[in-house]
Structure formats: structure tokens, C-alpha cells
Write a protein that holds these residues in place. Structure first.
Motif, mmCIF file in Angstrom:
data_model
loop_
_atom_site.group_PDB
_atom_site.id
_atom_site.type_symbol
_atom_site.label_atom_id
_atom_site.label_comp_id
_atom_site.label_asym_id
_atom_site.label_seq_id
_atom_site.Cartn_x
_atom_site.Cartn_y
_atom_site.Cartn_z
ATOM 1 N N ILE A 47 0.823 -1.209 0.000
ATOM 2 C CA ILE A 47 0.000 0.000 0.000
ATOM 3 C C ILE A 47 0.856 1.258 0.000
ATOM 4 O O ILE A 47 0.643 2.182 -0.794
ATOM 5 C CB ILE A 47 -0.961 -0.010 1.206
ATOM 6 C CG1 ILE A 47 -2.071 -1.035 0.954
ATOM 7 C CG2 ILE A 47 -1.571 1.373 1.434
ATOM 8 C CD1 ILE A 47 -2.975 -1.250 2.137
ATOM 9 N N ASP A 48 1.867 1.316 0.881
ATOM 10 C CA ASP A 48 2.722 2.506 0.913
ATOM 11 C C ASP A 48 3.598 2.588 -0.336
ATOM 12 O O ASP A 48 3.937 3.686 -0.797
ATOM 13 C CB ASP A 48 3.577 2.525 2.180
ATOM 14 C CG ASP A 48 4.515 1.330 2.260
ATOM 15 O OD1 ASP A 48 4.162 0.265 1.715
ATOM 16 O OD2 ASP A 48 5.585 1.453 2.876
ATOM 17 N N ASP A 49 3.962 1.429 -0.924
ATOM 18 C CA ASP A 49 4.744 1.430 -2.161
ATOM 19 C C ASP A 49 3.962 2.099 -3.290
ATOM 20 O O ASP A 49 4.494 2.953 -4.019
ATOM 21 C CB ASP A 49 5.108 0.001 -2.575
ATOM 22 C CG ASP A 49 6.007 -0.686 -1.558
ATOM 23 O OD1 ASP A 49 6.568 0.021 -0.698
ATOM 24 O OD2 ASP A 49 6.143 -1.919 -1.629
ATOM 25 N N VAL A 50 2.712 1.699 -3.443
ATOM 26 C CA VAL A 50 1.860 2.279 -4.491
ATOM 27 C C VAL A 50 1.639 3.766 -4.232
ATOM 28 O O VAL A 50 1.681 4.584 -5.156
ATOM 29 C CB VAL A 50 0.509 1.539 -4.562
ATOM 30 C CG1 VAL A 50 -0.436 2.230 -5.544
ATOM 31 C CG2 VAL A 50 0.731 0.084 -4.970
ATOM 32 N N PHE A 51 1.429 4.117 -2.966
ATOM 33 C CA PHE A 51 1.176 5.518 -2.615
ATOM 34 C C PHE A 51 2.364 6.393 -3.011
ATOM 35 O O PHE A 51 2.206 7.435 -3.661
ATOM 36 C CB PHE A 51 0.892 5.641 -1.117
ATOM 37 C CG PHE A 51 0.627 7.045 -0.657
ATOM 38 C CD1 PHE A 51 -0.658 7.567 -0.676
ATOM 39 C CD2 PHE A 51 1.659 7.859 -0.212
ATOM 40 C CE1 PHE A 51 -0.904 8.863 -0.270
ATOM 41 C CE2 PHE A 51 1.427 9.155 0.204
ATOM 42 C CZ PHE A 51 0.137 9.659 0.172
ATOM 43 N N TYR A 52 3.567 5.991 -2.621
ATOM 44 C CA TYR A 52 4.738 6.832 -2.892
ATOM 45 C C TYR A 52 5.149 6.792 -4.364
ATOM 46 O O TYR A 52 5.685 7.784 -4.887
ATOM 47 C CB TYR A 52 5.897 6.436 -1.986
ATOM 48 C CG TYR A 52 5.795 7.091 -0.632
ATOM 49 C CD1 TYR A 52 6.158 8.423 -0.452
ATOM 50 C CD2 TYR A 52 5.289 6.396 0.461
ATOM 51 C CE1 TYR A 52 6.033 9.034 0.783
ATOM 52 C CE2 TYR A 52 5.167 7.007 1.704
ATOM 53 C CZ TYR A 52 5.536 8.329 1.856
ATOM 54 O OH TYR A 52 5.404 8.943 3.076
ATOM 55 N N GLU A 53 4.914 5.696 -5.031
ATOM 56 C CA GLU A 53 5.171 5.666 -6.473
ATOM 57 C C GLU A 53 4.253 6.666 -7.181
ATOM 58 O O GLU A 53 4.683 7.408 -8.075
ATOM 59 C CB GLU A 53 4.947 4.259 -7.027
ATOM 60 C CG GLU A 53 5.222 4.154 -8.511
ATOM 61 C CD GLU A 53 4.950 2.762 -9.064
ATOM 62 O OE1 GLU A 53 4.649 2.652 -10.274
ATOM 63 O OE2 GLU A 53 5.030 1.787 -8.292
#
Length: 371
Positions: free
Chosen positions: A277-283
Motif C-alpha cells: 500500500i505505501d509502495d503504491v502511494f509513494y510511487e
């Protein structure tokens, strides 16, 4: 009363000063070679290990700071001075200068931010950082799309035109593997791509050389926005999947005779893994950061075209949505609350901003398509 307050303030100041001096003396004693010799090898190694851990944590925090936004016009003026463009020509920059200068600075932000480019790091703190590498990849994808659009559309008069020699180099360089540590390193390839962009910019600015061109046409802008529209649509779907919902399959909607290579279910559950979830958010945040600057540059370059199509407001709305996505994150963690639950859902908030921007982008592309 005032004298008492003054005396109290002086007392506190002197107390802080004494504490600071004592702390400095304590640190000097800890790291003095004589202390290490007296305490022995185990104590020395323990202190070195603790110092290393503290340094890594502090560097990790500093390296996780996202680059600030910048003004595309000011950046273009600075790069014009960097390449020694005459003052008389700096007042009226050639078409494509601001856009190319913006792409150059986006690449520099990836390579020269605190800690440099860390997606390919194999040592701490870069190897354990998670959010910034995803941010870098999101910005990198937007840079790749823009440079390819310059190569295929903006720098060519028509489909039968010859490709620009510098953009031929820049495009594949930025598409090099994003996490290669050595032989060759990712940074070295991206710097070559940026050097090619700078070479293109110099030829673009040379009035005596007709070799470098940038064509401000509605069809060129529309072609690039079509790619951006797909990118934004994908981002919104990935962000929305943070909650997890059962959706109808509309992959072949509007195509009665359409078919897919493999059979697909009528309904499917789409949910992003909790770990991603945080990976997608920051990408997505990194992609929105880069796209924000690139569209601001194009807003300046294509001002006349947008006015002719009455499309200035649509592009301004896209930019407004991207600006909203860059607001300060006050939470130490990216939260994933369920629907109307007690906790915030940062992914859905980001998705709402980008969905609004994407809707305005669709309107903008339709306006550019009209005669």
C-alpha cells in the motif's frame, strides 16, 4: 517582576550552556583513543556499532525527504544562464526550452537529491529505505514518457521526419534498468541521458542552426496527454484497490465482437496487498510530482494553442489536482482505513485528487481533438 524574569531567563540560558558543554566533553571522552584503549576492544566495537546505527538512521531520515517543487520559468532562466544563452535571447526563450529544461531538472532531482539516486543502493541506509525508491520510480516513469514524447512527437514535424539525434540517445538511456548498481550503474546511464537533453537544448537555442526543433501543435500535445491519461487511470485504480472491492469486469465494454486471449471472470476482487500500500502511494506521489512540473511547462509552451481551443481551464484543473496530491503528509505512516471507518485512508485521498485530474485531462484531450 521584569528583573525576576530576566534573571530567570539568564539562569535557564546558562544552564543550557553548561549542559551543552558537558555533553560535548562527554562525547570527546567517549571517542578519545585513550578511552578506547582503557575500555578494551569489546567496548570500542560496541560504541562503533551504536554510532554506525545512529548515523544510518539519521541519514535514512534525511534521505527520505522528497524534493521540493520548483518554478519552471525560474528553472528555465537558470539553465539558460548555465548554457551561456545571450541575455537578449533569455527574454524570449525558444519553443520547447522551458519543457526541456524542466525535464532536465526532474532528472537532476532524481540524481542529485540528498543521498543521490538510491533505488540501486546495496548498502545502508539506502538498501532498507522503501518509500523514496518507489517515489523515484514513479517520477522516472513520467520522465521516460515525456522524453519519448519529445523524440516521437514534439521534435518531429510529421511522422516521416527524421528523429532528433540527441533525443535518440536520451530516450534509451532513461529506459535503462532502474536498479543496476554497477557495470554500468543506473546513475551513469541517466546522466548520459541528461547530457543528451542538454545538448538538444543547446541546439534548440541556436538560431543559426535549424537542426534542433520543438513543434508546438495541438496534435503533439494530444498524443502525449493520451499516454498521461492511461498512466493516471492506472494510478487511480491501484490506489483505490487499497480498500479491496468486488468489481464487474468491463474490459470488453463497448465491443460486442471483442474477445480476450484468455477467459475472464464476470466479477473479480481487486485489492492491493497490505505490504504494497505505501509502495503504491509513494510511487504515485513521485509520478504526480514529476507530471506536475512537466504539465506546467507545457501550459506555458502551448498557451496560444490552449487559448485557441478554449482549454486553459481544463489544463489548470489537471494541475490543481496534481498540486493537491503534493500536500504535506502529517501521519508518520500511510494509513489504510476501511471505507467510512475511524482511520484515514491516504490511498483513497490521493486517488480522489488524481481521479479529478484525470477527468479534467479527458476533457482537455477532447477539446484539443476538436477543430
Amino acid at each position: 517582576m521584569n528583573k525576576q524574569l530576566k534573571d530567570s531567563g539568564m539562569s535557564i540560558t546558562s544552564s543550557v550552556a553548561r549542559t551543552s558543554k558537558e555533553g560535548v566533553r562527554r562525547l570527546a571522552w567517549l571517542y578519545h583513543p585513550r578511552t578506547w584503549k582503557e575500555k578494551g576492544i569489546r567496548w570500542s566495537l560496541g560504541l562503533a556499532f551504536v554510532t554506525y546505527i545512529v548515523a544510518v538512521v539519521v541519514l535514512g531520515i534525511l534521505w527520505s525527504i522528497e524534493p521540493a517543487t520548483f518554478d519552471v520559468r525560474t528553472n528555465a532562466q537558470e539553465i539558460a544562464e548555465e548554457i551561456d544563452l545571450p541575455q537578449s535571447e533569455q527574454k524570449e526563450l525558444p519553443a520547447g526550452f522551458i519543457s526541456t529544461a524542466t525535464a532536465i531538472n526532474v532528472a537532476r532531482a532524481l540524481l542529485e537529491r540528498p543521498g543521490g539516486y538510491i533505488s540501486n543502493d546495496v548498502f545502508p541506509p539506502g538498501i532498507y529505505l522503501d518509500n523514496i525508491p518507489n517515489w523515484e520510480f514513479g517520477a522516472l516513469v513520467q520522465l521516460r514518457d515525456f522524453v519519448r514524447a519529445m523524440r516521437n512527437d514534439f521534435a518531429r514535424a510529421q511522422t516521416q521526419s527524421i528523429e532528433d539525434k540527441d533525443l535518440q540517445i536520451a530516450d534509451p538511456q532513461f529506459n535503462f534498468n532502474s536498479d543496476s548498481w554497477i557495470l554500468p550503474s543506473t546513475e551513469s546511464q541517466y546522466r548520459k541521458g541528461n547530457e543528451a537533453l542538454l545538448s538538444y537544448l543547446k541546439r534548440l537555442s541556436d538560431k543559426n542552426d535549424n537542426d534542433g526543433q520543438f513543434f508546438v501543435r495541438a496534435d503533439n500535445l494530444r498524443s502525449y496527454l493520451e499516454v498521461v491519461e492511461k498512466r493516471l487511470g492506472s494510478m487511480v485504480q491501484r490506489l483505490a484497490a487499497a480498500v479491496g472491492q468486488v468489481q464487474y469486469n468491463i474490459n470488453l465494454a463497448g465491443e460486442p465482437q471483442g474477445r480476450s486471449a484468455k477467459p475472464e471472470p464476470r466479477q473479480l476482487r481487486v485489492k492491493t496487498s497490505w505490504w504494497e500500500i505505501d509502495d503504491v502511494f509513494y510511487e504515485t506521489r513521485g509520478a504526480a510530482w514529476a507530471l506536475l512540473h512537466l504539465l506546467k511547462a507545457l501550459q506555458t509552451e502551448f498557451e496560444d494553442v490552449l487559448q485557441d481551443k478554449n482549454a486553459e481551464v481544463s489544463l489548470a484543473q489537471v494541475i490543481r489536482g496534481l498540486e493537491s496530491s503534493q500536500e504535506m503528509i502529517w501521519s508518520p505512516l500511510i494509513l489504510n482505513g476501511d471505507g467510512f471507518g475511524m482511520l484515514a485512508n491516504h490511498s483513497l485521498v490521493m486517488a480522489s485528487y488524481l481521479a479529478k485530474a484525470n477527468a479534467a485531462l479527458i476533457d482537455l484531450r477532447n477539446l484539443l481533438q476538436q477543430g
